[in-house]
Design an enzyme around this catalytic site. Structure first.
Site, PDB file in Angstrom:
ATOM      1  N   GLY A 150       0.791  -1.223   0.000  1.00 11.62           N
ATOM      2  CA  GLY A 150       0.000   0.000   0.000  1.00 11.62           C
ATOM      3  C   GLY A 150       0.820   1.268   0.000  1.00 11.62           C
ATOM      4  N   ASP A 171      10.358  -7.449  -0.152  1.00 10.76           N
ATOM      5  CA  ASP A 171       9.018  -8.021  -0.028  1.00 10.76           C
ATOM      6  C   ASP A 171       9.105  -9.505  -0.350  1.00 10.76           C
ATOM      7  OD1 ASP A 171       5.976  -6.349  -0.267  1.00 10.76           O
ATOM      8  OD2 ASP A 171       6.094  -8.531  -0.244  1.00 10.76           O
ATOM      9  N   SER A 178      -7.173  -8.930  -3.105  1.00  7.35           N
ATOM     10  CA  SER A 178      -7.472  -7.939  -2.072  1.00  7.35           C
ATOM     11  C   SER A 178      -6.464  -6.799  -2.056  1.00  7.35           C
ATOM     12  CB  SER A 178      -7.512  -8.604  -0.697  1.00  7.35           C
ATOM     13  OG  SER A 178      -6.232  -9.112  -0.339  1.00  7.35           O
ATOM     14  N   CYS A 297      -4.502  -3.484   8.875  1.00  7.03           N
ATOM     15  CA  CYS A 297      -5.417  -3.117   7.792  1.00  7.03           C
ATOM     16  C   CYS A 297      -6.245  -4.314   7.346  1.00  7.03           C
ATOM     17  CB  CYS A 297      -4.626  -2.561   6.607  1.00  7.03           C
ATOM     18  SG  CYS A 297      -3.840  -0.978   6.927  1.00  7.03           S
ATOM     19  N   CYS A 446     -12.557 -15.477  14.302  1.00 12.34           N
ATOM     20  CA  CYS A 446     -12.574 -14.161  13.671  1.00 12.34           C
ATOM     21  C   CYS A 446     -12.140 -14.360  12.222  1.00 12.34           C
ATOM     22  CB  CYS A 446     -11.675 -13.179  14.417  1.00 12.34           C
ATOM     23  SG  CYS A 446      -9.942 -13.682  14.490  1.00 12.34           S
TER      24      CYS A 446
END
Length: 488
Positions: A150, A171, A178, A297, A446
């Site tokens: 992001g 990374d 998503s 996030c 969750c």
């Protein structure tokens, strides 16, 4: 006259979703006491069990940190404003171990400009703050971005367009659907590809004259110094506290500027750490919050354009540092509220007692940051309270008497759910605990297991005996048991 207290997005769920609360009080402490008396669910987020303000929550009076005033005894005057600033983790997902480093081909470009580059950067060259000399500085610069998600997307796109000569990327992840709502380095065609491949292709497409160096690894205590040491400026685009503290400490030990950004829902933060006489991230937040207290996030969501705003600010600050131009965000914390389209600036100070950049540092090498942040290592994740999705499916097929407790938020529940589950969001659990039937075996879930683990801990503390956490949450349930449901 009442004092206005600004409530940050992560804590608004505990203050009736209010962004601003007005309270009476002669001191900051009295105002906070009345705030938590009115909204008692805020207390555990602001204060520890011994009644002291938590170390990962800072309180500002107007633009000054109360730690450098009179703490909670700081008197209030008419028109004063109190701002609560908790640590925020949002950015780019980069935690797990990946493959060996991969480096770009060719030598770093010399700090001279070709005719083509003069045409490309012409709008820079006619600016007195940049000019030919400044553009050569940009071309000679080496910038490392931690995360190609992001924040890393807009930051590196603009750094490449600006002509930064060498951009490093750390990374390990692959592009997921998503990601596309905010990670503009990647396209639909890139889903399933390593982010580094997609990022390098996008950046080269923007500016083929920029050298891209890639490291497909999780940044860790064993490799951080080696990777960071060859760069001039570090851009922090991480979304987890272990890596954030690791980046900060590595920057301090190496003397590298750390351009910080974080995002959550509609809120963003930006600053520049680790410069001469300036503060570091630990000066702002000496310690991380307990695991799971501050949602990522992935759990709390983020407005798609928000990382574009904060990431672009990070790119701007990086360019200013390279050029030696303007006034970088050193000793200043920039807060952005997209819902109100409002920027605020708070003063930061170097803490002389900081354990790594203070006058008498106690940290002289990189540590185990997962342990420091209370995060379990991979081999420690499973507990006796866990239940696997296959085992849960077997119990349901047998007709066992189970209460499946979903502790996500209502908007998440609308996307997917386990049939027969009841919804009690984690933040409402203390108030609604009497709704839970303690005579039944309870399975809590969750999205991925973090919030439900906290719910299990709470329920056991409240006297519930037969309660288990669904390992992997609804994500694992959909992947293995019910793939007809959407994922998010």
């Amino acid at each position: 006259m009442p004092t206005r207290i600004h409530i940050p997005t992560p804590l608004r769920a505990y203050a009736n979703k209010s962004a601003i609360v007005e309270v009476e009080g002669r001191t900051v402490g009295e105002a906070l006491e009345r705030l938590t008396r009115t909204h008692d669910r805020l207390r555990s987020h602001l204060y520890s069990e011994n009644g002291k303000l938590r170390s990962f929550v800072n309180v500002y009076l107007n633009d000054s940190d109360i730690r450098y005033l009179q703490n909670e005894e700081t008197p209030l005057k008419p028109e004063d404003t109190i701002t609560i600033v908790p640590s925020v983790a949002g950015g780019s997902e980069s935690v797990a171990t990946g493959a060996p480093a991969r480096h770009g081909a060719g030598e770093a470009p010399a700090a001279t400009l070709t005719n083509e580059e003069i045409r490309r950067y012409s709008r820079h060259l006619i600016m007195p703050e940049v000019g030919l000399e400044g553009q050569r500085k940009l071309k000679a610069a080496r910038v490392l971005c931690i995360g190609a998600g992001g924040l890393g997307s807009p930051a590196t796109l603009y750094l490449a367009a600006a002509g930064v000569g060498t951009i490093g990327l750390v990374d390990f992840d692959v592009v997921d659907f998503s990601n596309l709502q905010r990670q503009i380095l990647h396209s639909t065609a890139d889903v399933g590809r390593p982010k580094l491949d997609s990022a390098a292709e996008s950046l080269t497409g923007i500016n083929p004259g920029v050298r891209i160096e890639t490291y497909e690894v999780a940044l860790s205590s064993s490799n951080a110094l080696e990777i960071l040491q060859n760069y001039d400026v570090i851009v922090d685009g991480t979304d987890n506290f272990p890596t954030r503290y690791l980046v900060n400490d590595a920057c301090v030990l190496l003397g590298k500027p750390n351009v910080y950004g974080s995002i959550f829902r509609f809120d963003g933060q930006a600053s520049v750490f680790v410069t001469p006489e300036g503060p570091c991230y630990r000066c702002l937040y000496a310690e991380p919050p307990p695991p799971g207290l501050v949602p990522s996030c992935a759990e709390g969501g983020v407005l798609g354009v928000l990382p574009g705003i904060i990431g672009t600010i990070q790119a701007t600050e990086t360019i200013k540092l390279i050029l030696g131009a303007g006034e970088p965000l050193i000793g200043r914390l920039l807060l952005f509220d997209a819902l109100r389209m409002h920027f605020r600036e708070l003063k930061l100070r170097r803490n002389p007692d900081c354990p790594i950049c203070g006058d008498h540092p106690t940290i002289h090498e990189l540590i185990d940051y997962e342990q420091f942040c209370g995060v379990a290592h991979d081999g420690e994740l499973a507990t006796a309270a866990d239940i696997l999705v296959d085992e849960l499916k077997e119990k349901l097929d047998r007709g066992d008497d189970l209460l499946i407790l979903d502790v996500r938020e209502p908007l998440e529940y609308q996307i997917n759910r386990i049939a027969g589950s009841i919804l009690v969001p984690l933040g409402e659990l203390p108030e609604r605990v009497r709704e839970i039937d303690g005579t039944r075996e309870i399975v809590v879930h969750c999205k991925t297991g973090g919030r439900s683990a906290r719910a299990v801990e709470f329920l056991k503390g409240a006297g519930f005996r037969r309660v288990r956490n669904l390992r992997g949450g609804i994500v694992q349930w959909v992947a293995r048991i019910d793939p007809s449901q959407p994922v998010y």
